[in-house]
Design an enzyme around this catalytic site. Sequence first.
Site, short mmCIF file in Angstrom:
data_model
loop_
_atom_site.label_atom_id
_atom_site.label_comp_id
_atom_site.label_asym_id
_atom_site.label_seq_id
_atom_site.Cartn_x
_atom_site.Cartn_y
_atom_site.Cartn_z
N ASP A 100 0.86 -1.18 0.00
CA ASP A 100 0.00 0.00 0.00
C ASP A 100 0.90 1.24 0.00
O ASP A 100 1.69 1.42 0.93
CB ASP A 100 -0.88 -0.01 1.25
CG ASP A 100 -2.23 0.64 1.00
OD1 ASP A 100 -3.26 0.09 1.43
OD2 ASP A 100 -2.25 1.72 0.36
N ASP A 201 -2.77 4.88 -2.45
CA ASP A 201 -3.78 5.52 -1.61
C ASP A 201 -4.13 6.92 -2.14
O ASP A 201 -3.23 7.75 -2.35
CB ASP A 201 -3.19 5.65 -0.20
CG ASP A 201 -4.21 6.02 0.83
OD1 ASP A 201 -5.19 5.27 0.98
OD2 ASP A 201 -4.06 7.06 1.47
N GLU A 256 -6.12 4.11 -6.00
CA GLU A 256 -7.39 4.39 -5.33
C GLU A 256 -7.78 5.80 -5.75
O GLU A 256 -7.11 6.76 -5.39
CB GLU A 256 -7.26 4.31 -3.81
CG GLU A 256 -8.61 4.53 -3.15
CD GLU A 256 -8.53 5.00 -1.71
OE1 GLU A 256 -7.53 5.64 -1.34
OE2 GLU A 256 -9.45 4.70 -0.95
N HIS A 331 -11.24 -2.46 3.35
CA HIS A 331 -11.09 -2.12 4.77
C HIS A 331 -11.77 -0.81 5.14
O HIS A 331 -11.79 -0.42 6.31
CB HIS A 331 -9.60 -2.03 5.10
CG HIS A 331 -8.94 -0.91 4.37
ND1 HIS A 331 -8.78 -0.91 2.98
CD2 HIS A 331 -8.48 0.28 4.79
CE1 HIS A 331 -8.22 0.22 2.60
NE2 HIS A 331 -8.03 0.97 3.69
N ASP A 332 -12.32 -0.12 4.13
CA ASP A 332 -12.99 1.16 4.39
C ASP A 332 -14.51 1.06 4.30
O ASP A 332 -15.20 2.09 4.38
CB ASP A 332 -12.57 2.20 3.32
CG ASP A 332 -11.16 2.69 3.51
OD1 ASP A 332 -10.56 3.10 2.49
OD2 ASP A 332 -10.66 2.64 4.64
O1 TEU Z 1 -9.18 6.08 1.84
C1 TEU Z 1 -9.51 7.21 1.06
C2 TEU Z 1 -10.77 7.77 1.50
O2 TEU Z 1 -11.23 8.76 1.01
C3 TEU Z 1 -11.47 7.09 2.60
O3 TEU Z 1 -11.28 7.88 3.74
C4 TEU Z 1 -12.92 6.91 2.26
O4 TEU Z 1 -13.42 8.08 1.70
C5 TEU Z 1 -13.66 6.68 3.51
O5 TEU Z 1 -12.96 5.70 4.20
C6 TEU Z 1 -15.06 6.21 3.15
O6 TEU Z 1 -15.68 5.90 4.34
C7 TEU Z 1 -7.78 5.83 1.90
C8 TEU Z 1 -7.58 4.60 2.77
O7 TEU Z 1 -8.19 3.48 2.14
C9 TEU Z 1 -8.21 4.88 4.11
O8 TEU Z 1 -8.16 3.73 4.95
C10 TEU Z 1 -7.45 6.03 4.76
O9 TEU Z 1 -8.11 6.39 5.96
C11 TEU Z 1 -7.42 7.26 3.83
O10 TEU Z 1 -7.12 6.95 2.48
C12 TEU Z 1 -6.33 8.22 4.28
O11 TEU Z 1 -5.08 7.64 4.02
#
Ligand code: TEU
Length: 558
Positions: A100, A201, A256, A331-332
């Site tokens: 990542d 990311d 992403e 994971h989000d």
């Molecule tokens: O996520 C990008 C992001 O925008 C997320 O915060 C998403 O919008 C949100 O989780 C939706 O609920 C990436 C990573 O996947 C996330 O885990 C990180 O928190 C974020 O970037 C910051 O690095």
Amino acid sequence: MAATIKWWQQAVVYQVYLRSFQDTNHDGIGDLKGITAHLDYLKQLGIDVIWLNPIYRSPNDDNGYDISDYQQIAADFGTMADFDELLQAAHDRGLKIIMDLVVNHTSDEHPWFKRSRQDRTNQYRDFYFWSSGNGKKAPNNWDAAFGGSAWQYDEQTQQYYLHTFSTKQPDLNWENPTLRESVYTMMTWWLNKGVDGFRMDVINQISKLPGLPDGPLKPHSQFGDARVTNGPRVHEFLQEMNQEVLSQFDIMTVGETHGVTPADALKYAGADQHELDMVFEFQHLRLDNSQHGLGKWSTRKTPLVALKKVISDWQVGLEGRAWNSLFWNNHDTPRAVSRFGDDRPAYRVRSAKMLATCLHLLQGTPYIYQGEELGMTDAHFTELASYRDIESLNAYRDLVTERQLLSPADMMARLAARSRDNSRTPMQWDTEVNAGFSDAAPWLTVNPNYRQINAAAALADPDSVWYYYQHLIQLRHQYPLVTLGSLELLWADDPQVFLYARQWEGRTWLVCCNFTAETLSRPLDQYLTPTAKCLISNYGEQQPNKLRPYEDWVYQLA
Ligand code: TEU
Ligand code: CA
């Protein structure tokens, strides 16, 4: 599609959220040795690539997405020797590992930021965005993804710094060529170690609008939108990254990229663009958003017709010119079977299999999120104290405590439906204490349904979701049609059934998925001629012109 298939076009990726995968040193936190211990499980499933969420040194303000040293392993997760052992063991099994890459921001504890904040003139100052603002007012109206202004005032040099996520995640200034070179050096270091690529990311946020102007005000908010995606130099930066680093290795990259359209994706992931191999788009994961300006904090269900249109637009929009990523969750997000299927005991297995069929027969690279192959469900927490995620906790404080826009009960229902902690509960391995994840108190509560839903039970049950995923992966590896075929959406306006055809070199597969708990009558005999052959289904024999609850099947028609 190009004549030669790239290895990542036939691959299936398995996402490991390390913190919740397997603890081997009794601290309630997953670690690298825990992945090594389960490589045979992953190999047996049939996956090709492991995507590792961040494993680097971090104060864990955002569970590792706030990196304080890109080239050291977080102490929670083990040592660099543990990583080297994992990478070798994976490669010995023919498995690849992608890392990542989090380079839109660092931790505020990264040495670069510590130097940058010391004074206004040092060489690291403009590795980040600093501004005097307008007296007590922040330099612009952007909000941070985790609440509040995107600007934090720093007494040491009496200026604000930009952080589009938490205050401990200062944004890197990609306008600075020295910063870019430092990132490329770090990337090359990991690739020279033998890693097989990167998930990048929020990579479409690295180019900010010149002058950092105010964004359009968001509903219910005094802030404008900080999510400056697809900025003016993003493609220039990615082409430079590709030229300086990526093009020198046989690797896979996925960006992403929130907020992109198929047309944008043709630039980020176009076969001839020399940027990335594919992108994660999220249009299909926003269809159940709040319709009152509360974004993801909603309990709405996804309308199937809209979902089919988004998926079809991406399939047709990229066909032959770029490459899709395919995923229901990560994971989000909440877990697939709870969000798009039906996690009630009577329907969980069937709907989990149906979702897997729907996704894995599309064109693109599928991503399985840890536990999805078991049909693991959302946590269904009822207490705020159960949550750990900064995004969820800050949202509760903002929407309930500070702005009273929602009642506690209403917000708890929205957290239960959308919190990122839903997908972060520990992997459910068996019926031992804490589902076999750890013999210490886990960092996040184990879902109590682990007694019924766990890997050991799945491997002992030939009719489990696990073996169904294994079968789907085999179909992708065996039939070029899955990789190379075109897609035609049928019955686009049917609100209950997802029906699509894949065609390649005169061969046609028909994929049918009932997204409801109802038994439906549909005129399917027009397709299912006597020569049609069933390749996979989540029931036994099909019933003529009937679709049972969450029934799916794939037929080869010709
Ligand atoms: O996520 C990008 C992001 O925008 C997320 O915060 C998403 O919008 C949100 O989780 C939706 O609920 C990436 C990573 O996947 C996330 O885990 C990180 O928190 C974020 O970037 C910051 O690095
Ligand atoms: Ca551990």
